[in-house]
Write a protein that holds these residues in place. Structure first.
Motif, mmCIF file in Angstrom:
data_model
loop_
_atom_site.group_PDB
_atom_site.id
_atom_site.type_symbol
_atom_site.label_atom_id
_atom_site.label_comp_id
_atom_site.label_asym_id
_atom_site.label_seq_id
_atom_site.Cartn_x
_atom_site.Cartn_y
_atom_site.Cartn_z
ATOM 1 N N GLY A 45 28.963 -22.990 4.266
ATOM 2 C CA GLY A 45 27.582 -23.470 3.749
ATOM 3 C C GLY A 45 27.588 -24.454 3.923
ATOM 4 N N LYS A 46 28.530 -25.598 5.017
ATOM 5 C CA LYS A 46 27.749 -26.976 5.490
ATOM 6 C C LYS A 46 27.388 -26.737 6.164
ATOM 7 C CE LYS A 46 30.459 -30.473 5.636
ATOM 8 N NZ LYS A 46 30.273 -31.847 4.898
ATOM 9 N N GLY A 70 19.091 -27.712 1.397
ATOM 10 C CA GLY A 70 20.121 -28.047 2.409
ATOM 11 C C GLY A 70 21.346 -27.531 1.087
ATOM 12 N N ARG A 71 21.232 -28.561 -0.111
ATOM 13 C CA ARG A 71 22.326 -28.873 -1.068
ATOM 14 C C ARG A 71 21.872 -27.049 -2.268
ATOM 15 N NH1 ARG A 71 20.672 -34.118 -1.935
ATOM 16 N NH2 ARG A 71 19.637 -33.365 -3.853
ATOM 17 N N SER A 72 21.087 -26.670 -2.349
ATOM 18 C CA SER A 72 21.314 -25.285 -2.982
ATOM 19 C C SER A 72 21.896 -24.057 -2.234
ATOM 20 C CB SER A 72 19.508 -25.062 -3.226
ATOM 21 O OG SER A 72 19.192 -26.399 -3.507
ATOM 22 N N VAL A 73 21.585 -24.199 -0.843
ATOM 23 C CA VAL A 73 22.212 -24.176 -0.058
ATOM 24 C C VAL A 73 23.539 -22.919 0.043
ATOM 25 C CG1 VAL A 73 22.165 -22.834 2.745
ATOM 26 C CG2 VAL A 73 20.305 -22.823 1.802
ATOM 27 N N LYS A 74 23.994 -24.393 0.190
ATOM 28 C CA LYS A 74 25.479 -24.679 0.187
ATOM 29 C C LYS A 74 26.633 -24.514 -0.934
ATOM 30 C CE LYS A 74 28.675 -28.883 0.694
ATOM 31 N NZ LYS A 74 29.461 -30.014 0.689
ATOM 32 N N VAL A 75 25.629 -24.827 -2.126
ATOM 33 C CA VAL A 75 26.174 -24.617 -3.450
ATOM 34 C C VAL A 75 26.310 -23.047 -3.712
ATOM 35 C CG1 VAL A 75 25.884 -24.696 -6.230
ATOM 36 C CG2 VAL A 75 25.916 -27.223 -4.438
ATOM 37 N N GLY A 76 24.976 -22.524 -3.076
ATOM 38 C CA GLY A 76 24.776 -20.723 -3.910
ATOM 39 C C GLY A 76 26.484 -20.691 -2.282
ATOM 40 N N MET A 77 26.573 -21.093 -1.444
ATOM 41 C CA MET A 77 27.416 -20.223 -0.528
ATOM 42 C C MET A 77 29.231 -20.640 -1.079
ATOM 43 S SD MET A 77 26.678 -18.646 2.129
ATOM 44 C CE MET A 77 27.946 -18.850 3.703
ATOM 45 N N MET A 78 29.128 -22.022 -2.175
ATOM 46 C CA MET A 78 30.213 -21.980 -2.499
ATOM 47 C C MET A 78 30.635 -20.985 -3.828
ATOM 48 S SD MET A 78 31.921 -24.236 -1.261
ATOM 49 C CE MET A 78 33.406 -24.592 -2.287
ATOM 50 N N LEU A 79 29.402 -21.074 -4.717
ATOM 51 C CA LEU A 79 30.163 -20.246 -5.500
ATOM 52 C C LEU A 79 29.692 -18.720 -5.419
ATOM 53 C CD1 LEU A 79 26.753 -21.574 -8.096
ATOM 54 C CD2 LEU A 79 29.018 -21.448 -8.631
ATOM 55 N N VAL A 83 33.463 -16.230 -5.993
ATOM 56 C CA VAL A 83 33.800 -15.204 -6.321
ATOM 57 C C VAL A 83 34.384 -13.698 -5.900
ATOM 58 C CG1 VAL A 83 32.224 -13.134 -7.121
ATOM 59 C CG2 VAL A 83 31.807 -15.487 -8.313
ATOM 60 N N THR A 84 34.214 -14.459 -4.031
ATOM 61 C CA THR A 84 34.717 -14.355 -3.157
ATOM 62 C C THR A 84 36.549 -13.600 -2.959
ATOM 63 O OG1 THR A 84 32.801 -13.228 -1.847
ATOM 64 C CG2 THR A 84 35.024 -12.935 -0.305
ATOM 65 N N ALA A 85 36.689 -15.460 -3.814
ATOM 66 C CA ALA A 85 37.964 -15.425 -3.109
ATOM 67 C C ALA A 85 38.971 -14.975 -4.036
ATOM 68 C CB ALA A 85 38.352 -17.136 -3.078
ATOM 69 N N ALA A 98 29.202 -10.115 -14.074
ATOM 70 C CA ALA A 98 28.239 -9.861 -15.723
ATOM 71 C C ALA A 98 28.187 -10.868 -16.449
ATOM 72 C CB ALA A 98 28.610 -8.792 -16.652
ATOM 73 N N GLY A 99 29.373 -11.635 -16.877
ATOM 74 C CA GLY A 99 28.797 -13.101 -17.723
ATOM 75 C C GLY A 99 27.954 -14.119 -17.151
ATOM 76 N N LEU A 100 28.534 -14.153 -15.742
ATOM 77 C CA LEU A 100 27.503 -15.151 -14.910
ATOM 78 C C LEU A 100 26.404 -14.873 -15.348
ATOM 79 C CD1 LEU A 100 29.992 -15.797 -11.628
ATOM 80 C CD2 LEU A 100 29.311 -17.238 -14.327
ATOM 81 N N GLY A 101 25.822 -13.335 -14.911
ATOM 82 C CA GLY A 101 24.765 -13.442 -15.421
ATOM 83 C C GLY A 101 23.795 -13.491 -16.171
#
Length: 175
Positions: A45-46, A70-79, A83-85, A98-101
């Motif tokens: 993300g960074k 740039g911040r939007s891309v980083k936040v998207g990667m972190m989210l 979820v992956t972690a 599904a709940g997030l959707g």
């Protein structure tokens, strides 16, 4: 009547301690992998944020918009990393996704005007239909453009400050 006293034997405590140790040993690799996945997504993300900002700056895109993207891309990667972690830890993420959707849909519907102004602000910054200090007419307001941000375009109308929502700039004609 006397109340019965329960005592825990040393064998029970030892057995419980052994079970806790076994669970910790079996869970440690998953936790380590999840932390590594989260770190890699944070690092990615960074890197993507810096790349986005560099590309925006080299193409002469507005600095505020470049930073926002740039911040939007980083936040998207972190989210996505979170979820992956969680999936790496063995947590069933199907219901979470599904709940997030559904939450995203509800928030999008509730914040539709704000999101509309934000996206319109991005379009105004990219296409620049007018510059700062231009005299424009939007709807019933005619004034000097003082600033454009992601939500509003600020006009000076006869000494009064008027905040025109950016979505209005795409609905009404601009002179």
């Amino acid at each position: 009547t006397a109340t019965p006293v329960t005592t825990t034997s040393t064998e029970e405590v030892t057995s419980l301690w052994v079970q806790i140790q076994e669970m910790a040993v079996s869970f440690a690799p998953k936790l380590g992998a999840a932390i590594a996945v989260l770190f890699l997504f944070w690092l990615g993300g960074k890197i993507l944020m810096k790349v986005t900002q560099r590309v925006g700056n080299s193409n002469h895109v507005d600095a505020e918009l470049t930073n926002f993207m740039g911040r939007s891309v980083k936040v998207g990667m972190m989210l996505f990393g979170i979820v992956t972690a969680l999936g790496t830890l063995g947590i069933n993420i199907g219901a979470l996704v599904a709940g997030l959707g559904l939450t995203g849909f509800a928030l999008g519907f509730a914040l539709k005007d704000t999101i509309s102004n934000l996206l319109s602000g991005i379009m105004v910054i990219i296409y620049k239909p007018f510059d700062q200090n231009d005299i424009i007419t939007v709807g019933k307001f005619e004034g000097v453009v003082k600033s454009v941000d992601l939500r509003y375009t600020v006009l000076d109308v006869d000494g009064l400050t008027v905040f025109v929502p950016n979505a209005k700039l795409f609905v009404d004609a601009i002179m």
